[in-house]
Design a protein around this motif. Structure first.
Motif, PDB file in Angstrom:
ATOM      1  N   ALA A  86       1.151  -1.335   0.212  1.00 36.99           N
ATOM      2  CA  ALA A  86       0.253  -0.220   0.386  1.00 36.99           C
ATOM      3  C   ALA A  86       0.828   1.451   0.270  1.00 36.99           C
ATOM      4  O   ALA A  86       0.454   2.419  -0.662  1.00 36.99           O
ATOM      5  CB  ALA A  86      -0.816  -0.311   1.673  1.00 36.99           C
ATOM      6  N   LEU A  87       1.787   1.209   0.406  1.00 35.77           N
ATOM      7  CA  LEU A  87       2.633   2.530   1.118  1.00 35.77           C
ATOM      8  C   LEU A  87       3.532   2.352  -1.038  1.00 35.77           C
ATOM      9  O   LEU A  87       3.573   3.960  -1.097  1.00 35.77           O
ATOM     10  CB  LEU A  87       3.569   2.184   2.573  1.00 35.77           C
ATOM     11  CG  LEU A  87       4.474   3.544   2.827  1.00 35.77           C
ATOM     12  CD1 LEU A  87       3.365   4.682   2.761  1.00 35.77           C
ATOM     13  CD2 LEU A  87       5.039   3.331   4.144  1.00 35.77           C
ATOM     14  N   SER A 104      -5.557   4.581   6.742  1.00 32.54           N
ATOM     15  CA  SER A 104      -4.593   3.542   7.147  1.00 32.54           C
ATOM     16  C   SER A 104      -5.100   2.956   8.521  1.00 32.54           C
ATOM     17  O   SER A 104      -5.536   3.297   9.768  1.00 32.54           O
ATOM     18  CB  SER A 104      -2.702   4.079   7.670  1.00 32.54           C
ATOM     19  OG  SER A 104      -2.464   2.600   8.825  1.00 32.54           O
ATOM     20  N   GLU A 105      -5.920   2.134   8.704  1.00 34.44           N
ATOM     21  CA  GLU A 105      -6.084   1.473  10.202  1.00 34.44           C
ATOM     22  C   GLU A 105      -5.156   0.130  10.671  1.00 34.44           C
ATOM     23  O   GLU A 105      -4.879  -0.798  11.675  1.00 34.44           O
ATOM     24  CB  GLU A 105      -6.995   0.593  10.022  1.00 34.44           C
ATOM     25  CG  GLU A 105      -8.655   1.924   9.614  1.00 34.44           C
ATOM     26  CD  GLU A 105      -8.878   2.260  10.190  1.00 34.44           C
ATOM     27  OE1 GLU A 105      -8.476   2.208  11.566  1.00 34.44           O
ATOM     28  OE2 GLU A 105      -9.481   3.320  10.471  1.00 34.44           O
ATOM     29  N   LEU A 110       3.301   7.934  12.773  1.00 34.75           N
ATOM     30  CA  LEU A 110       4.994   7.312  12.756  1.00 34.75           C
ATOM     31  C   LEU A 110       5.808   6.334  12.525  1.00 34.75           C
ATOM     32  O   LEU A 110       6.325   6.454  12.197  1.00 34.75           O
ATOM     33  CB  LEU A 110       5.073   7.204  14.168  1.00 34.75           C
ATOM     34  CG  LEU A 110       4.746   8.760  15.083  1.00 34.75           C
ATOM     35  CD1 LEU A 110       5.021   8.370  17.228  1.00 34.75           C
ATOM     36  CD2 LEU A 110       5.515   9.449  14.740  1.00 34.75           C
ATOM     37  N   ALA A 111       4.994   5.517  12.460  1.00 36.08           N
ATOM     38  CA  ALA A 111       5.095   3.442  11.851  1.00 36.08           C
ATOM     39  C   ALA A 111       5.221   4.371   9.818  1.00 36.08           C
ATOM     40  O   ALA A 111       6.134   3.979   9.539  1.00 36.08           O
ATOM     41  CB  ALA A 111       4.033   2.774  12.012  1.00 36.08           C
ATOM     42  N   LEU A 112       4.596   4.981   9.143  1.00 36.23           N
ATOM     43  CA  LEU A 112       4.517   4.981   8.089  1.00 36.23           C
ATOM     44  C   LEU A 112       5.376   5.912   7.873  1.00 36.23           C
ATOM     45  O   LEU A 112       6.306   6.092   6.440  1.00 36.23           O
ATOM     46  CB  LEU A 112       3.177   6.049   7.309  1.00 36.23           C
ATOM     47  CG  LEU A 112       1.790   4.869   7.793  1.00 36.23           C
ATOM     48  CD1 LEU A 112       0.611   5.563   7.395  1.00 36.23           C
ATOM     49  CD2 LEU A 112       2.037   3.431   6.539  1.00 36.23           C
ATOM     50  N   GLN A 118      12.473   4.877   5.409  1.00 35.72           N
ATOM     51  CA  GLN A 118      13.459   4.076   5.124  1.00 35.72           C
ATOM     52  C   GLN A 118      13.731   4.174   3.012  1.00 35.72           C
ATOM     53  O   GLN A 118      14.579   3.315   2.959  1.00 35.72           O
ATOM     54  CB  GLN A 118      12.993   2.694   5.365  1.00 35.72           C
ATOM     55  CG  GLN A 118      13.352   2.844   6.799  1.00 35.72           C
ATOM     56  CD  GLN A 118      12.810   1.336   7.374  1.00 35.72           C
ATOM     57  OE1 GLN A 118      11.937   0.860   7.215  1.00 35.72           O
ATOM     58  NE2 GLN A 118      12.968   0.221   8.432  1.00 35.72           N
ATOM     59  N   PHE A 119      12.413   4.001   2.556  1.00 40.78           N
ATOM     60  CA  PHE A 119      11.972   4.577   1.858  1.00 40.78           C
ATOM     61  C   PHE A 119      13.020   5.468   0.804  1.00 40.78           C
ATOM     62  O   PHE A 119      13.626   5.745  -0.674  1.00 40.78           O
ATOM     63  CB  PHE A 119      10.650   4.778   0.647  1.00 40.78           C
ATOM     64  CG  PHE A 119      10.184   4.047  -0.626  1.00 40.78           C
ATOM     65  CD1 PHE A 119       9.991   3.297  -1.298  1.00 40.78           C
ATOM     66  CD2 PHE A 119      10.498   6.096  -0.863  1.00 40.78           C
ATOM     67  CE1 PHE A 119      10.309   3.555  -2.636  1.00 40.78           C
ATOM     68  CE2 PHE A 119      10.041   5.565  -2.267  1.00 40.78           C
ATOM     69  CZ  PHE A 119       9.549   5.410  -3.259  1.00 40.78           C
TER      70      PHE A 119
END
Length: 183
Positions: A86-87, A104-105, A110-112, A118-119
């Motif tokens: 998805a990301l 986003s469920e 913050l995790a995204l 990282q990307f």
């Protein structure tokens, strides 16, 4: 995008159930031959526009990308990378100037954000803190070349998600909605 959401859920903003006035008149019927001819007419007139998912094999399998109003469901067992896909779709779309919204469920903002670092940067995570200014510069350049992606978490209901997608379409011009967690 806004019109597509309203067509799918049948709910105008602020209403929880379709009323007799907003409910479709009934099922639409056609033949496969007529639907194919209609698509060819749109193709010949240049009225088709596909949004690439940035996943070449998937794009190829679905005819080049996702058409306006089309819904794609990606399913897999838990912890098999659906959120990462998805990301990836969001990163690809925004890199191509397509504003998006991510419902986003599964992952917090913050995790995204961490996944986006990282990307976007070649720096290893263990160096982010020591090289924070360099990483921020890389991220600024990354986002300067991209369309906006609104992240919404905690919708809880399909109606709330539809309302947020409408809002992103109205306020940000979102043309792509990715919902991570369709249960």
């Amino acid at each position: 995008l806004r019109e597509q959401i309203e067509a799918m859920d049948g709910c105008p903003p602020g209403e929880s159930e379709p009323t007799a006035d907003t409910r479709p008149a009934g099922p639409r019927r056609t033949t496969l031959a007529a639907a194919t001819a209609d698509y060819m007419d749109q193709l010949a007139a240049g009225k088709t526009s596909l949004i690439s998912l940035g996943l070449p094999d998937v794009d190829y399998a679905i005819g080049g990308g996702v058409a306006t109003g089309e819904m794609i469901i990606l399913a897999a067992r838990p912890s098999h990378g659906k959120s990462a896909v998805a990301l990836q779709v969001i990163h690809h779309a925004t890199a191509n100037g397509i504003p998006a919204v991510l419902i986003s469920e599964e992952m917090s903002p913050l995790a995204l954000g961490k996944r986006t670092i990282q990307f976007a940067t070649p720096e290893y995570e263990e160096h982010w803190q020591d090289r924070a200014d360099q990483v921020r510069g890389t991220l600024d350049a990354h986002f300067a070349r991209r369309a906006t992606c609104r992240v919404v978490e905690g919708c809880g209901t399909a109606k709330a998600a539809c309302d947020e997608i409408r809002r992103a379409a109205d306020e940000d011009g979102a043309r792509l909605a990715v919902v991570d967690y369709a249960q």
